[in-house]
Design a protein around this motif. Structure first.
Motif, mmCIF file in Angstrom:
data_model
loop_
_atom_site.group_PDB
_atom_site.id
_atom_site.type_symbol
_atom_site.label_atom_id
_atom_site.label_comp_id
_atom_site.label_asym_id
_atom_site.label_seq_id
_atom_site.Cartn_x
_atom_site.Cartn_y
_atom_site.Cartn_z
ATOM 1 N N SER A 27 0.831 -1.209 0.000
ATOM 2 C CA SER A 27 0.000 0.000 0.000
ATOM 3 C C SER A 27 0.860 1.253 0.000
ATOM 4 N N LEU A 28 1.910 1.238 0.793
ATOM 5 C CA LEU A 28 2.816 2.387 0.854
ATOM 6 C C LEU A 28 3.523 2.590 -0.485
ATOM 7 N N VAL A 29 3.965 1.504 -1.108
ATOM 8 C CA VAL A 29 4.587 1.600 -2.434
ATOM 9 C C VAL A 29 3.575 2.156 -3.434
ATOM 10 N N ALA A 30 2.327 1.695 -3.358
ATOM 11 C CA ALA A 30 1.291 2.167 -4.283
ATOM 12 C C ALA A 30 1.058 3.665 -4.132
ATOM 13 N N VAL A 31 0.985 4.153 -2.900
ATOM 14 C CA VAL A 31 0.780 5.583 -2.671
ATOM 15 C C VAL A 31 1.979 6.373 -3.199
ATOM 16 N N CYS A 32 3.190 5.913 -2.903
ATOM 17 C CA CYS A 32 4.396 6.606 -3.376
ATOM 18 C C CYS A 32 4.463 6.632 -4.903
ATOM 19 N N CYS A 33 4.149 5.503 -5.527
ATOM 20 C CA CYS A 33 4.165 5.437 -6.998
ATOM 21 C C CYS A 33 3.081 6.326 -7.594
ATOM 22 N N GLU A 34 1.914 6.345 -6.974
ATOM 23 C CA GLU A 34 0.825 7.205 -7.453
ATOM 24 C C GLU A 34 1.245 8.664 -7.403
ATOM 25 N N LEU A 35 1.873 9.068 -6.314
ATOM 26 C CA LEU A 35 2.326 10.451 -6.188
ATOM 27 C C LEU A 35 3.431 10.776 -7.196
#
Length: 144
Positions: free
Chosen positions: A36-44
């Motif tokens: 989830s943290l990777v997904a948020v970072c990648c989205e940003l």
């Protein structure tokens, strides 16, 4: 990658302050949290550095990482709450709009963990069940 590790370190520090202990093995072993943290970072990062691309339109990144929109929502809300001052206004607004989108629609889809949980664990009291099952269908409000 740098954003992920910077935020992970901040999460561990906040957990240490909150719980008063240095053993983070349970948190560090939580694959869903990391994804989830990777997904948020990648989205940003994608929103900040890539032109708007339909191939990366939300929820493409979470889906590619096996992260449900609900997990993305939880991580995003924590991210906004704890790290809002580390993000530009543009990125904060983007993440907030994604959270609103998930809350307004995505989290209520048939494959959502919330819908599954509510379906499995919610029992209406008998008097409500009678009211709900005997109530006439709600009128459809369509502009005509």
């Amino acid at each position: 990658g740098r954003l992920y590790f910077k935020v992970l370190l901040m999460v561990l520090r906040r957990e240490e302050e909150r719980l008063g202990r240095r053993d983070h093995s349970a948190l560090l072993g939580d694959e869903a949290m990391h994804a989830s943290l990777v997904a948020v970072c990648c989205e940003l990062a994608a929103h900040a550095y890539l032109p708007m691309s339909s191939s990366l339109a939300f929820p493409a990144i979470p889906k590619a990482l096996g992260v449900t929109t609900f997990e993305f929502l939880i991580c995003s809300e924590n991210f906004l709450r704890d790290f809002e001052f580390h993000l530009s206004l543009h990125l904060r607004q983007h993440l907030a709009s994604l959270c609103n989108r998930v809350i307004d629609s995505d989290v209520w889809s048939d494959d959502s963990p919330i819908v599954s949980y509510l379906t499995e664990h919610s029992e209406l009291p008998k008097h409500f069940e009678t009211i709900v099952t005997s109530a006439p269908p709600a009128p459809c409000l369509r502009g005509g």
